[in-house]
Scaffold this active site. Structure first.
Site, short mmCIF file in Angstrom:
data_model
loop_
_atom_site.label_atom_id
_atom_site.label_comp_id
_atom_site.label_asym_id
_atom_site.label_seq_id
_atom_site.Cartn_x
_atom_site.Cartn_y
_atom_site.Cartn_z
N HIS A 167 -16.74 54.74 48.97
CA HIS A 167 -17.91 53.83 49.45
C HIS A 167 -18.51 54.25 50.74
CE1 HIS A 167 -20.29 49.96 48.81
NE2 HIS A 167 -21.06 50.92 49.77
N HIS B 56 -21.69 55.83 53.42
CA HIS B 56 -23.10 56.00 53.46
C HIS B 56 -23.24 57.50 54.52
CE1 HIS B 56 -24.48 52.74 51.33
NE2 HIS B 56 -23.45 52.05 51.88
N LEU B 57 -23.30 58.54 53.84
CA LEU B 57 -23.68 59.79 54.79
C LEU B 57 -25.20 59.86 55.34
CD1 LEU B 57 -21.49 62.36 52.77
CD2 LEU B 57 -20.91 61.18 54.89
N ASN C 276 -28.42 55.68 48.62
CA ASN C 276 -29.58 55.02 49.08
C ASN C 276 -30.08 55.77 50.41
OD1 ASN C 276 -27.28 54.20 50.49
ND2 ASN C 276 -28.08 52.36 51.34
N ASP D 16 -26.26 50.58 45.48
CA ASP D 16 -25.92 49.66 46.68
C ASP D 16 -26.81 49.60 47.79
OD1 ASP D 16 -23.41 48.73 48.00
OD2 ASP D 16 -23.83 50.53 49.28
N HIS E 160 -23.36 46.12 43.91
CA HIS E 160 -23.46 45.33 45.01
C HIS E 160 -23.97 44.07 44.56
CE1 HIS E 160 -25.14 44.85 49.34
NE2 HIS E 160 -25.86 43.59 48.70
N HIS F 297 -17.33 46.10 47.52
CA HIS F 297 -16.98 45.24 48.68
C HIS F 297 -17.11 43.96 48.37
CE1 HIS F 297 -21.35 45.33 48.47
NE2 HIS F 297 -21.48 46.36 49.27
N ASP G 156 -17.08 51.29 53.06
CA ASP G 156 -18.65 51.00 53.28
C ASP G 156 -19.06 51.49 54.67
OD1 ASP G 156 -21.25 50.14 52.72
OD2 ASP G 156 -20.66 48.03 52.94
N HIS H 220 -25.31 53.41 61.82
CA HIS H 220 -26.43 52.99 62.46
C HIS H 220 -26.23 53.39 63.87
CE1 HIS H 220 -28.08 50.82 58.91
NE2 HIS H 220 -26.83 50.03 58.79
#
Lengths: 306, 427, 181
Positions: free
Chosen positions: B61, B63-64, B95, B155, B182, B235, B308, B312
């Site tokens: 899980h 986020h790239l 996403n 997700d 999710h 999660h 997860d 940011h």
């Protein structure tokens, strides 16, 4: 004796001695407000920016009067939230204003913790004039002052805060301040407007306004935010008025002395009936006057702190 | 190229060797596992005394952020962060912008993954359940799976419509790929920024009640049971969620779940700092939730630890709490947190930890298992379970540093990874 | 090193003389009111009012002035002074105001007091009475009534002690210089 923190961000964690100092200092400023010239030169040369990201005419005017009566230079900056979200960040806005050499910032903002955040990104002294549903310390201080003025004490008094507790910075700051000063505190309102686990603050909960009136020495009635109606916290204003409004009949039925407070602006005949708001139990206008004195006290104590 | 790892413990649930041994790797394959192997002339010899090697860890899980949000993270920086954190494999969430909902996007990510950092980290895309993550029409799952998608997830958003979820489960079951949900009821969670409870009340924060997760999870598990589809809860964060998964498994539902390191490490008390790096979704919960999550891991109810990882930029998080985006980075702190909070405290053995970080996620995703045996491809996580270290965001390989763990003292750290014929050791 | 400048007997005598001078200058107690600058000016004001009462058998209005809000050095001082408040419950307009303080030094306190009195009303006159004038004026201010002129150096401190809050009535001079003799 001076305040521990160079900012006033909230009443949580502010000691009894500090609150006493602010209230005692406010007494001096109450006297200044009775003078023919209601102005002292104490903060001459200081520049204070009122940074209001939510409209709150009352709080802003009260602060502005307090600032001007201490001879500070005052700049008002108002912007609504939507423009802030789209454009410049708060950090950039504040840093830009600070670059123009200012001393203090009074801020109203929709986000809990915004005042603390500001204190982390700029050097000026910060006074929180309301950060979302978190705190509104000067409102609670003026409430404390007004209660003390009326009852000659706070310790041991029973104070019930009535209305939308969930979304109220006034309720939370009052709870922190009142508990510190030794009062018994309760809240009253529909279950949908009482936030989760609030009883852990050591306060009572009433769902019937008559029970709250029977218990309390002081009722601090909060404004019902009409704009929150879309989330259906209660069925209708009519029903709210019928079961939660503080009215003359209810107070008379209780056959007791009770003090009625309201932070304003009042929705007349919604949370508070007009005859109570204007009646003998009400100290609402004293609250407004005390608001200026208490804010002068806070500005003085923070503005001259070495 | 030959590598000789000396004096290492092997923690492989499929092939446990308690004594220190030497491992010889030739051209990316494990040639020999013996005691006292000696190096020949051109071997690179590395003494791993005090360290262990385990089948390569996988974070299912992550986020790239690429494509679309390269200022937060790229496939290249994310793969470096994974390697630094001890992961040889990551699965990236769809996403992005554009979202990963067609086969060309899946192929593009796989190609890109192979081209960065000499392809040392395997990158497996997860594609969306529904087109554009709108929760309405199913994505072309067979085509996406053929292109290389290992699972499906919207997700960031919950698949809200029960019928859409039902059809997705039925459809994906044909190709034996899990639906990763999710779980969040959007009305209950609306406007919320932290867990509902005494802390949210004390901070005046708009709350996210635990039921916003559990009502969807309960419904989903019933749908999973009914459809015989393969369901994986992303999660999970509450005590009741653990109980729901336990009960569903008892009932024979094909359900699995994961927990993030931050949910078994921190509670909502951390939000009192007003640090926006304590803002994530699902939010940090109460203490009894945290204990239940640890017990769920111990009891085998929770199958997987996944981060997860949600990068940011600094400026995005340097805002008022209400406006800050949800999520924190996790790749480079996961092993340290897991060993500190779970192994050191006796909830998991190292062997069980390897199951949660390597064996179980591959099982759920239907990926071939990685084992450490002679003749197998070498896909290894090298770690020191006793190393005491302090998290320093300045040393992060990730492009973003949004973590609440900066300065935290941890026990246990990845030393490096070996995968696809290459060795990468942390400094 | 500490040196007593005025003892208890001298203290009483000085106040009596000041009271007489005030009455003489104003031709009786008819239109005067006394305002003491807090802290010790408060007690001096009460003492002098009592003496005037014993001479003229007339009650004199007393007010108290807290000049903190008018100080020009609030930013520089180490400890934030506690506000005690100004208490004047009579009309200043057209009165002859006797402003009383214990020690006249730089003149800045008197400047602040004059500013504050001006904001409070428009007296017929303001006259300044001090127990000690120690010199070193930084502003063009002089006292109308002086108990004692005391030449000092800047590293000395004049302390007025009064029974209301101190062990005795006296005025002492303290040298702040280390090891001075």
């Amino acid at each position: 004796m001076a305040l521990q923190n160079r900012h006033l961000l909230g009443l949580e964690g502010v000691s009894k001695e500090e609150i006493k100092l602010i209230l005692d200092t406010a007494t001096t400023f109450r006297e200044v407000l009775e003078r023919p010239i209601k102005k002292v030169p104490t903060l001459q040369g200081k520049t204070i920016v009122n940074l209001f990201f939510e409209s709150s005419t009352r709080t802003r005017i009260s602060f502005e009067l307090a600032e001007r009566r201490l001879s500070a230079d005052v700049v008002n900056f108002s912007a609504d939230m939507s423009s802030l979200k789209k454009g410049e960040t708060l950090k950039d806005t504040a840093r830009n204003i600070e670059a123009m050499k200012i001393d203090m910032v009074v801020m109203r903002h929709a986000s809990p913790g915004a005042a603390l955040f500001l204190s982390r990104v700029i050097d000026s002294v910060i006074i929180n004039a309301g950060d979302g549903g978190h705190e509104h310390p000067t409102q609670a201080l003026l409430d404390l002052y007004s209660i003390q003025e009326k009852h000659k004490r706070i310790d041991g008094l029973k104070i019930c805060i009535v209305g939308d507790i969930s979304h109220s910075r006034v309720a939370l700051s009052n709870i922190y301040g009142l508990k510190t000063m030794g009062a018994e505190v309760a809240v009253c309102g529909p279950a949908t407007l009482i936030p989760s686990e609030i009883e852990k603050h050591g306060i009572g909960i009433f769902n019937k306004i008559d029970d709250a009136i029977a218990w309390a020495d002081v009722l601090n009635v909060l404004r019902i935010q009409l704009e929150r109606q879309d989330r259906s916290y209660f069925p209708s204003l009519r029903e709210y008025r019928k079961y939660f409004a503080v009215t003359k009949e209810r107070i008379e039925r209780a056959e007791k002395q009770i003090t009625i407070m309201h932070p304003g602006p009042i929705n007349r005949d919604v949370e508070l009936s007009a005859d109570v708001a204007d009646g003998k139990h009400s100290i609402i206008l004293q609250q407004v006057l005390n608001g200026v004195a208490v804010r002068m006290a806070v500005l003085y104590l923070l503005g001259t702190r070495s | 190229m030959k590598y000789l790892f000396k004096n290492t413990i092997i923690i492989d649930p499929a092939n446990l060797i308690e004594e220190p041994v030497d491992v010889l790797i030739v051209d990316g394959r494990i040639e020999k596992i013996r005691q006292s192997l000696s190096a020949s002339k051109n071997d690179q010899e590395i003494d791993l005394r005090g360290n262990i090697i385990a089948p390569g860890f996988i974070d299912m899980h992550v986020h790239l952020r690429e494509p679309g949000f390269e200022y937060k993270e790229t496939i290249e920086s994310g793969s470096m962060a994974a390697a630094a954190g001890g992961f040889t494999t990551v699965c990236c969430m769809p996403n992005t912008n554009p979202v990963i909902d067609d086969d060309s996007m899946v192929r593009w990510i796989i190609e890109k993954g192979k081209s960065v950092n000499q392809g040392i980290v395997d990158i497996y895309p997860i594609a969306t359940i529904t087109k554009s993550r709108q929760g309405k029409e199913l994505s072309p799952m067979m085509e996406l799976a053929d292109a290389g998608a290992v699972a499906f997830s919207d997700d960031g958003s919950s698949v809200d419509n029960a019928e859409v979820l039902r059809r997705a489960m039925e459809y994906s079951a044909m190709i034996n790929k899990p639906i990763i949900q999710h779980a969040e009821e959007p009305n209950l969670a609306k406007g919320g920024v932290m867990n509902e409870g005494f802390v949210s009340t004390s901070l005046g924060m708009p709350p996210i009640p635990s039921i916003s997760e559990t009502v969807v999870l309960a419904r989903d598990l019933l749908i999973a049971n009914y459809t015989k589809g393969k369901y994986h809860a992303a999660h999970i964060s509450t005590r009741i969620s653990v109980e729901l998964i336990r009960d569903a498994k008892k009932r024979g539902t094909s359900a699995s779940c994961e927990v993030t390191p931050h949910h078994f490490t921190l509670t909502d008390e951390a939000v009192r700092s007003f640090d926006t790096n304590t803002k994530m979704n699902p939010p940090l919960r109460a203490y009894d939730d945290l204990i239940s999550l640890k017990e769920g891991l111990r009891d085998g109810i929770i199958d997987v630890i996944a981060t997860d990882h949600a990068p940011h930029s600094f400026d995005e998080k340097q805002v008022e709490y209400l406006f800050a985006p949800f999520g924190i980075v996790g790749l480079e702190t996961a092993i340290g947190l897991a060993i500190t909070e779970l192994v050191q405290t006796g909830y998991l053995s190292l062997n069980q930890l390897v199951e949660k970080l390597s064996v179980n996620p591959r099982k759920i995703l239907n990926l071939p298992q990685v084992t450490i045996r002679e003749g197998e491809k070498a896909n290894l996580t090298i770690l020191n379970p006793e190393l005491r270290w302090i998290v320093e965001i300045e040393k992060f390989k990730s492009r973003s540093v949004n973590t609440p763990f900066n300065g935290r003292k941890l026990i246990g750290r990845a030393i490096g990874i070996f995968n696809n014929g290459q060795l990468l050791l942390n400094d | 090193m500490t040196r007593k400048i005025i003892d208890e007997i001298g203290f009483g005598r000085t106040l009596t003389r000041l009271a007489h001078e005030i009455l003489e200058r104003n031709k009786g107690a008819g239109n005067i009111a006394i305002i003491g600058i807090r802290t010790r000016g408060e007690y001096l004001a009460k003492r002098i009012a009592d003496i005037i009462f014993s001479i003229e058998k007339k009650e004199i209005k007393i007010g108290l002035l807290d000049i903190t809000l008018y100080r020009d050095d609030l930013k520089e001082i180490q400890y934030q002074p506690l506000l005690k408040g100004t208490e004047i419950d009579f009309d200043l307009n057209k009165k002859d105001i006797i402003l009383i303080d214990d020690v006249l030094f730089t003149g800045r306190t008197v400047r602040a007091a004059l500013d504050e009195l001006t904001d409070l009303g428009r007296p017929a006159s303001i006259q300044l009475a001090v127990l000690i004038d120690r010199g070193h004026r930084e502003l063009p201010i002089r006292a109308d009534f002086v108990g004692k002129n005391l030449p000092t150096s800047l590293d000395e401190e004049v302390k007025v002690l009064m029974k209301e809050i101190d062990p005795e009535d006296s005025v002492v001079l303290k040298s702040l210089k280390e090891g001075g003799n």
